[in-house]
Design a protein around this motif. Structure first.
Motif, short mmCIF file in Angstrom:
data_model
loop_
_atom_site.label_atom_id
_atom_site.label_comp_id
_atom_site.label_asym_id
_atom_site.label_seq_id
_atom_site.Cartn_x
_atom_site.Cartn_y
_atom_site.Cartn_z
N LEU A 81 -10.94 1.76 1.69
CA LEU A 81 -11.94 1.91 0.63
C LEU A 81 -11.60 1.07 -0.59
O LEU A 81 -12.49 0.50 -1.22
CB LEU A 81 -12.08 3.38 0.23
N LEU A 82 -10.31 0.98 -0.92
CA LEU A 82 -9.92 0.18 -2.08
C LEU A 82 -10.35 -1.28 -1.90
O LEU A 82 -10.89 -1.90 -2.82
CB LEU A 82 -8.41 0.25 -2.28
N GLN A 83 -10.12 -1.81 -0.72
CA GLN A 83 -10.52 -3.20 -0.46
C GLN A 83 -12.03 -3.37 -0.57
O GLN A 83 -12.52 -4.30 -1.21
CB GLN A 83 -10.03 -3.62 0.93
N GLU A 84 -12.78 -2.44 0.03
CA GLU A 84 -14.24 -2.53 0.00
C GLU A 84 -14.78 -2.27 -1.41
O GLU A 84 -15.74 -2.93 -1.85
CB GLU A 84 -14.84 -1.52 0.98
N ALA A 85 -14.18 -1.33 -2.12
CA ALA A 85 -14.67 -0.98 -3.46
C ALA A 85 -14.52 -2.14 -4.42
O ALA A 85 -15.39 -2.40 -5.26
CB ALA A 85 -13.91 0.24 -3.97
N LEU A 115 -8.49 10.41 0.77
CA LEU A 115 -8.21 9.07 0.25
C LEU A 115 -6.80 8.96 -0.32
O LEU A 115 -6.26 7.85 -0.41
CB LEU A 115 -9.24 8.71 -0.82
N PHE A 116 -6.23 10.11 -0.70
CA PHE A 116 -4.90 10.11 -1.30
C PHE A 116 -4.05 11.22 -0.67
O PHE A 116 -4.54 12.30 -0.35
CB PHE A 116 -4.97 10.36 -2.81
N ASP A 117 -2.78 10.92 -0.48
CA ASP A 117 -1.79 11.94 -0.17
C ASP A 117 -1.20 12.41 -1.49
O ASP A 117 -0.62 11.61 -2.24
CB ASP A 117 -0.68 11.37 0.73
N ARG A 118 -1.38 13.68 -1.78
CA ARG A 118 -0.89 14.25 -3.03
C ARG A 118 0.34 15.09 -2.72
O ARG A 118 0.30 15.95 -1.83
CB ARG A 118 -1.98 15.10 -3.68
N PHE A 170 -12.18 5.79 -8.50
CA PHE A 170 -11.28 5.70 -7.35
C PHE A 170 -10.34 4.50 -7.48
O PHE A 170 -9.13 4.62 -7.24
CB PHE A 170 -12.08 5.60 -6.05
N VAL A 171 -10.87 3.34 -7.84
CA VAL A 171 -10.04 2.14 -7.96
C VAL A 171 -8.96 2.33 -9.01
O VAL A 171 -7.80 1.92 -8.83
CB VAL A 171 -10.92 0.91 -8.29
N ALA A 172 -9.30 2.98 -10.12
CA ALA A 172 -8.31 3.21 -11.17
C ALA A 172 -7.17 4.08 -10.66
O ALA A 172 -5.98 3.79 -10.88
CB ALA A 172 -8.97 3.87 -12.38
N VAL A 173 -7.51 5.16 -9.93
CA VAL A 173 -6.46 6.02 -9.39
C VAL A 173 -5.65 5.28 -8.33
O VAL A 173 -4.41 5.37 -8.28
CB VAL A 173 -7.07 7.31 -8.80
N ALA A 174 -6.33 4.50 -7.48
CA ALA A 174 -5.65 3.77 -6.42
C ALA A 174 -4.70 2.73 -6.97
O ALA A 174 -3.64 2.46 -6.38
CB ALA A 174 -6.68 3.12 -5.50
N GLU A 175 -5.04 2.13 -8.09
CA GLU A 175 -4.17 1.10 -8.68
C GLU A 175 -3.04 1.71 -9.49
O GLU A 175 -1.94 1.16 -9.54
CB GLU A 175 -5.01 0.15 -9.53
N GLU A 176 -3.32 2.83 -10.16
CA GLU A 176 -2.29 3.47 -10.97
C GLU A 176 -1.40 4.39 -10.14
O GLU A 176 -0.24 4.64 -10.50
CB GLU A 176 -2.94 4.29 -12.09
N ALA A 197 -14.16 14.28 -9.45
CA ALA A 197 -14.94 13.16 -8.91
C ALA A 197 -14.31 12.60 -7.65
O ALA A 197 -15.01 12.27 -6.68
CB ALA A 197 -15.07 12.07 -9.97
N ILE A 198 -13.00 12.50 -7.63
CA ILE A 198 -12.31 11.97 -6.44
C ILE A 198 -12.45 12.94 -5.26
O ILE A 198 -12.71 12.52 -4.12
CB ILE A 198 -10.83 11.70 -6.74
N LYS A 199 -12.32 14.26 -5.55
CA LYS A 199 -12.48 15.25 -4.48
C LYS A 199 -13.91 15.22 -3.92
O LYS A 199 -14.13 15.34 -2.70
CB LYS A 199 -12.14 16.64 -5.00
#
Length: 294
Positions: free
Chosen positions: A71-75, A54-57, A16-22, A42-44
Motif C-alpha cells: 500500500l505504501l508504494q501504491e499510495a 497494515l502495521f504490526d504493533r 497512512f504514508v506518514a505513519v509508514a514513513e515515521e 483513521a488507520i484502523k
C-alpha cells in the motif's frame, strides 16, 4: 464516488504514508499537526476497509506488514498524481505568455486576435520581460511559452522562427552617421555601446553588441537603451520597422544578421494551449509549423 469521499480517502492515505514513513504514531501525528487518537482511528478504519493489517504493533514499536509495504508504494503514486491535478486543471484554463519586444507589432496583434477567437474565455496572462532574459522566464518556469527574439541558449527548449527582421543602429538625429542610408559595424567600432548585465545569456549579449566586445552603460530595458543613446550618444541596435522617438534615427546595418522573431517552449511540453499558440503564431507571422516539435 462523491468528491467529498475521494478527498477523505486521499487524506487517509496521507495519514497512512506518514505513519509508514515515521513508523511511530506519535511522530506521524506531530508531522500531520493532529492528535494521535484520531490518527489511530483513521488507520484502523483503513485496515477494516481493506481487510488487511497494515502495521504490526508491538511494545518494540510499529512495523509495516507485507500488505502495508504494498500500500505504501501504491499510495505514494496515487498521492503524487493527486497533487498534480490542480496544476493540470489550471493549465487547461489559463496560459502565461512571456513577451520581449514591441507589443504593437502587427504579427503580435494578429496572434492575440486569433488566440482570443480560438480560446474564448481562456485566461491569458502576459509577462513582459526585460532585455536580461531573452527566454522571458521560460527556464525559470514563470511562463508556458515565449514570444521573443533569438539568439540565446536553446538547451532544453524548442525554438520556432516566425520572422527575420533587418537590424539598424540607433543614433541621435544630430549624429553625423544618422544621415547615412546604411552603415557597417566597423564604422561604429570606436563608439560606446550599451551593455547587458554580466549574467545575461552570452549569445544574446554578443548579437546585440555586433559580435564584438564593447564598452558602455549597462541597460535592462528598451527604454533604458533609447535613453542611453539620447543622453550619452551610446550606440544601440534595433530591428528596423520600430519607430524611435523623433530625436533618434535607425540606420540599417548591412553586415549584421537579421534579428529572428521566435516562439519558444520547453521540450516535451504537451500542453495543448502551447501547441495552439505556436500554430496560431506561425499563421499570424506567416511562418510554417516545424515538422519536429518534440
Amino acid at each position: 464516488m462523491r468528491v467529498s469521499s475521494l478527498v477523505m480517502e486521499l487524506r487517509t492515505l496521507r495519514y497512512f504514508v506518514a505513519v509508514a514513513e515515521e513508523l511511530h504514531f506519535g511522530r506521524a501525528a506531530a508531522r500531520l499537526q493532529m492528535s494521535q487518537p484520531p490518527l489511530s482511528r483513521a488507520i484502523k478504519h483503513l485496515e477494516r476497509e481493506l481487510g488487511a493489517a497494515l502495521f504490526d504493533r508491538s511494545a518494540a514499536g510499529v512495523a509495516l506488514t507485507p500488505a502495508g509495504a504494498v500500500l505504501l508504494q501504491e499510495a505514494r503514486v496515487l498521492l503524487e498524481q493527486a497533487d498534480q491535478v490542480p496544476r493540470r486543471v489550471q493549465a487547461a484554463v489559463s496560459i502565461t505568455i512571456g513577451m520581449l519586444g514591441d507589443s504593437t507589432d502587427p504579427g503580435a496583434s494578429r496572434l492575440a486576435a486569433a488566440y482570443r477567437q480560438q480560446h474564448p474565455g481562456l485566461e491569458v496572462r502576459i509577462r513582459e520581460a526585460d532585455l536580461t532574459d531573452p527566454t522571458c522566464g521560460l527556464r525559470a518556469g514563470l511562463v508556458d511559452v515565449a514570444l521573443t527574439r533569438a539568439p540565446f541558449d536553446e538547451a532544453g527548449l524548442v525554438v520556432h522562427e516566425l520572422r527575420a527582421d533587418p537590424v539598424g543602429a540607433v543614433l541621435r538625429t544630430d549624429d553625423p552617421l544618422a544621415q547615412r542610408d546604411q552603415l557597417k559595424l566597423a564604422e561604429l567600432a570606436d563608439r560606446r555601446w550599451f551593455q547587458f548585465p554580466a549574467d545575461t545569456d552570452p549569445s544574446w549579449q554578443s548579437y546585440w553588441n555586433g559580435g564584438q566586445s564593447r564598452e558602455g552603460p549597462v541597460v535592462r530595458s528598451v527604454q533604458e537603451c533609447l535613453q542611453a543613446v539620447l543622453w550619452n550618444g551610446t550606440v544601440g541596435l534595433s530591428p528596423l520597422g520600430h519607430n524611435p522617438p523623433a530625436e533618434l534615427t535607425v540606420v540599417p546595418l548591412v553586415d549584421l544578421p537579421p534579428s529572428r522573431v521566435v516562439t519558444v517552449w520547453k521540450k516535451g511540453d504537451t500542453n495543448p494551449l502551447v501547441r495552439s499558440f505556436v500554430e496560431l503564431a506561425s499563421s499570424a507571422y506567416q511562418g510554417q509549423w516545424p515538422d519536429d516539435c518534440s
